[in-house]
Scaffold this active site. Structure first.
Site, PDB file in Angstrom:
ATOM      1  N   GLU A   1      -3.962  30.572 -25.871  1.00  0.00           N
ATOM      2  CA  GLU A   1      -4.766  29.561 -25.162  1.00  0.00           C
ATOM      3  C   GLU A   1      -4.011  28.963 -23.987  1.00  0.00           C
ATOM      4  O   GLU A   1      -4.579  28.756 -22.920  1.00  0.00           O
ATOM      5  CB  GLU A   1      -5.198  28.465 -26.139  1.00  0.00           C
ATOM      6  CG  GLU A   1      -6.301  28.953 -27.059  1.00  0.00           C
ATOM      7  CD  GLU A   1      -6.515  28.052 -28.254  1.00  0.00           C
ATOM      8  OE1 GLU A   1      -5.587  27.913 -29.074  1.00  0.00           O
ATOM      9  OE2 GLU A   1      -7.609  27.477 -28.375  1.00  0.00           O
TER      10      GLU A   1
ATOM     11  N   ARG B   1     -12.653  21.439 -42.661  1.00  0.00           N
ATOM     12  CA  ARG B   1     -14.060  21.222 -42.278  1.00  0.00           C
ATOM     13  C   ARG B   1     -14.986  22.140 -43.068  1.00  0.00           C
ATOM     14  O   ARG B   1     -14.644  23.297 -43.323  1.00  0.00           O
ATOM     15  CB  ARG B   1     -14.242  21.487 -40.778  1.00  0.00           C
ATOM     16  CG  ARG B   1     -13.783  20.333 -39.911  1.00  0.00           C
ATOM     17  CD  ARG B   1     -13.766  20.695 -38.448  1.00  0.00           C
ATOM     18  NE  ARG B   1     -12.413  20.941 -37.989  1.00  0.00           N
ATOM     19  CZ  ARG B   1     -12.096  21.501 -36.827  1.00  0.00           C
ATOM     20  NH1 ARG B   1     -13.040  21.898 -36.009  1.00  0.00           N
ATOM     21  NH2 ARG B   1     -10.834  21.680 -36.492  1.00  0.00           N
TER      22      ARG B   1
ATOM     23  N   ARG C   1      -5.514  21.240 -22.045  1.00  0.00           N
ATOM     24  CA  ARG C   1      -6.649  21.680 -22.837  1.00  0.00           C
ATOM     25  C   ARG C   1      -7.496  20.458 -23.168  1.00  0.00           C
ATOM     26  O   ARG C   1      -6.980  19.447 -23.662  1.00  0.00           O
ATOM     27  CB  ARG C   1      -6.147  22.306 -24.131  1.00  0.00           C
ATOM     28  CG  ARG C   1      -7.288  22.687 -25.014  1.00  0.00           C
ATOM     29  CD  ARG C   1      -6.938  22.620 -26.444  1.00  0.00           C
ATOM     30  NE  ARG C   1      -8.129  22.904 -27.221  1.00  0.00           N
ATOM     31  CZ  ARG C   1      -8.173  22.800 -28.525  1.00  0.00           C
ATOM     32  NH1 ARG C   1      -7.121  22.414 -29.194  1.00  0.00           N
ATOM     33  NH2 ARG C   1      -9.274  23.062 -29.172  1.00  0.00           N
TER      34      ARG C   1
ATOM     35  N   ASN D   1      -1.228  21.308 -24.640  1.00  0.00           N
ATOM     36  CA  ASN D   1      -2.317  21.415 -25.598  1.00  0.00           C
ATOM     37  C   ASN D   1      -2.021  20.390 -26.685  1.00  0.00           C
ATOM     38  O   ASN D   1      -1.225  20.634 -27.581  1.00  0.00           O
ATOM     39  CB  ASN D   1      -2.349  22.842 -26.158  1.00  0.00           C
ATOM     40  CG  ASN D   1      -3.459  23.055 -27.159  1.00  0.00           C
ATOM     41  OD1 ASN D   1      -4.107  22.094 -27.597  1.00  0.00           O
ATOM     42  ND2 ASN D   1      -3.678  24.301 -27.539  1.00  0.00           N
TER      43      ASN D   1
END
Ligand code: ADP
Length: 599
Positions: free
Chosen positions: A384, A238, A89, A7
């Site tokens: 994940e 963000r 990923r 990842n």
């Protein structure tokens, strides 16, 4: 099967080695976990866990490529052999990657072409793939995409109301963190001891990036990120939701270019823009010491999440469980409280002590709602890499369906009645008259007909299919739903909870009943045919119908294996019309959508 998973982010590399047991249960266990981050002056920080052994510190790798190149030696040092595949990923898979895919030349070119949509993420993911292909040239390299899970979102969710030309150019919502939301939803269902396919779950992933996802009956219905990972919640750097009118305003008032505005929305906004720090631990610390900017940021952050939870509960018509994950969701009891405290009105109450005492070792998924709360609230670590390993293994292990022709039947609109509905519509003691048997053994069409009445219009002479069922179910096409004026969900037969009401009119009386659906396309299968094709009940497949230029592939087609079934694909009139399908057409199962159900 032993799988190495990478990842890769823009400034860090997480990796793991997983063993997936073959056979029932497919238990996947992690045998190594590692990370490289903070690359500076030809070195970086690393951490490693193998069984109970842990190590960490500084190591001489100048960048992520160098770190990946050192992994074979690292594995040899810990006597880890026999890697069979490498999983990666990939943040943005666009509209084409609905399932894991082998990252060969054409697939990499497609991912590369999506870079403008995920400029922070895709280049880093791609670089890791390229290096890994060099280091392990003989192993399959498989991509698992953050966007795949959300490709089940309906058009009303993934469409922006903008000019056609922009939509033609690819402007639409995608959603990210799909691997995490899918894992978390499955973990929550497991912890609640209920099938995922029966639950309405809101997964709240609050890490550096953050998103909320509504998972309705096992499928992603909507998530808060959009075309890019910028939409939705307030994040570390963000902004999340901002009026797009800001672009024109900032350009005119401050003379900023599009690139400058985008850069600032991605890298200098969110917690960082509000407080100067992108790290929630810092922000919480400062707020507790009285810093008004940090206090406001926390309130704004929680308000945005709470608003999305309320919206998604409305979007799904209810919610059974809210699940927190990600660094903030897992570790900040005060943020969980702040988010949930406004949600008492919908039957969600958090228990003070349980929320304080969350411990997440060994994949724990504690429930923190108070006694009597209608909505369950869970906390769990996202995994994940584990989910990527599961999906890679399921993808590589997928049975290759052998192409056997399947007859296609077009179902017109029809009604299945329950005993009480029959009585209300046709009178006490009434029995339906069999007109003709259907191909599914034991099923028949009746002589009698009913009328469907909606707020916009009515449809007369609708067929009734026997025998009687436990619940009344009314199957119409999407076109019918607009003729009736009711928003009708696409559902598998029998999945009727929360479906809209319709008025049925018969010769004796009328009833208002729920059970109105657009039936998902499906293939009835005899167990022998399923075995011959290597398919199992509940799997989703793609079916190709027709030949050459007229060939059309229907994705998301459910396999329903039942004893004595007559093997046959059922589609509705809209689907048949769209494909120009006539009587006696045949289909061919061409692929298994492994990501949907096999994991
Ligand atoms: P990523 O999205 O990069 O995987 P994480 O899921 O690790 O990131 O989340 C990082 C965020 O979690 C940071 O804002 C960090 O401050 C926050 N966090 C971690 N531990 C705590 C804690 N105990 N309390 C509050 N926030 C925390």
């Amino acid at each position: 099967m032993r799988i190495l998973v990478f990842n890769a982010g823009s400034s860090s590399l997480k990796f793991g080695v997983f063993d997936r047991a073959r056979g029932a249960g497919h238990e996947t266990t992690q045998i190594l976990k590692g990370s490289f981050e903070r690359f500076r002056d030809g070195a970086c920080a690393y951490s490693l866990e193998v069984g109970s052994h842990t190590e960490g510190g500084q190591i001489d790798h100048a960048d992520i490529a160098a770190a990946i190149e050192a992994v074979p030696q690292l594995l040899a040092d810990h006597d880890i052999k026999g890697i069979e595949a490498v999983g990666h990923r990939i943040a943005h898979g666009g509209p084409d990657f609905a399932a894991p895919a082998t990252l060969d030349g054409p697939a990499l070119a497609k991912v590369e072409a999506l870079t403008p949509l995920a400029p922070l993420h895709n280049p880093a993911n791609l670089q890791a793939v390229r290096v890994a292909r060099r280091v392990w040239p003989d192993l399959p390299q498989v991509g698992v995409f953050d966007t795949s899970f959300h490709l089940s979102n309906p058009p009303r969710v993934h469409t922006y109301a903008v000019p056609q030309a922009w939509r033609d150019a690819g402007l639409r919502r995608f959603g990210f963190h799909g691997t995490s939301h899918k894992y978390v939803a499955e973990r929550a269902a497991e912890a609640l001891g209920r099938p995922l396919a029966e639950l309405k779950i809101i997964s709240v992933h609050l890490g550096n990036g953050a998103s909320v996802c509504a998972i309705s009956l096992g499928k992603s219905l909507e998530s808060s990120m959009g075309l890019t990972p910028l939409e939705g919640l307030v994040m570390g750097t963000r902004s999340g939701d901002v009026d797009p009118g800001a672009f024109g305003y900032l350009n005119r008032q401050l003379g900023l270019s599009i690139a400058e505005i985008e850069e600032a929305l991605n890298k200098d906004s969110g917690l960082k823009g509000l407080t100067g720090s992108a790290d929630m631990r810092d922000v919480e610390e400062r707020a507790a010491q009285g810093d008004p900017a940090a206090q406001m940021a926390i309130n704004l952050y929680a308000h945005r999440v709470r608003k999305y939870i309320g919206a998604y509960a409305a979007g799904m018509g209810g919610v059974d469980a809210v699940v927190f994950t990600g660094g903030i969701g897992e570790n900040s009891p005060s943020m969980r409280r702040r988010i949930c405290d406004g949600l008492d009105f919908m039957g969600l109450h958090v228990d003070f002590d349980r929320n304080q005492q969350v411990r997440l070792k060994d994949r724990a998924a504690p429930q923190i709602q108070s006694y009597g709360s209608r909505v369950a609230v869970l906390v769990t670590e996202t995994a994940e890499q584990l989910q990527i390993a599961r999906e890679v293994a399921a993808y590589l292990d997928r049975p290759m369906a052998r192409a056997v022709p399947i007859p296609v039947a077009v179902s017109g609109r029809h009604v299945h009645l329950a005993e009480d509905s029959l009585k209300a519509l046709f009178g006490p003691g009434y029995e339906l008259t069999v007109k003709k048997p259907l191909r599914q053994p034991g099923n028949w069409a009746a002589e009698e007909r009913v009328t469907l009445v909606g707020p916009k219009g009515q449809i007369e002479h609708v067929a009734i299919l026997g025998p009687l069922r436990k619940r009344t179910q009314i199957e119409v096409s999407r076109t019918d739903s607009f003729a009736l004026g009711i928003d009708v969900p696409v559902r598998d037969s029998g999945q009727l909870d929360g479906t809209p009401k319709i008025r049925l009119v018969g010769p004796h009386g009328q009833i208002d009943t729920d059970g109105l659906i657009v039936a998902s396309r499906h293939v009835h299968m005899h167990p022998d045919d399923a075995a011959a094709m290597g398919l199992e009940d509940g799997q989703n497949v793609a079916v190709r119908i027709g030949q050459g230029d007229r060939a059309l592939t229907f994705g998301h087609t459910l396999i329903r294996v039942q004893p004595n079934a007559f093997t046959e694909m059922h589609i509705d009139t809209d689907e048949a019309n769209a494909a120009g399908i006539g009587p006696d057409w045949e289909g061919e199962v061409i692929d298994l959508e492994a990501h949907l159900d096999a994991v």
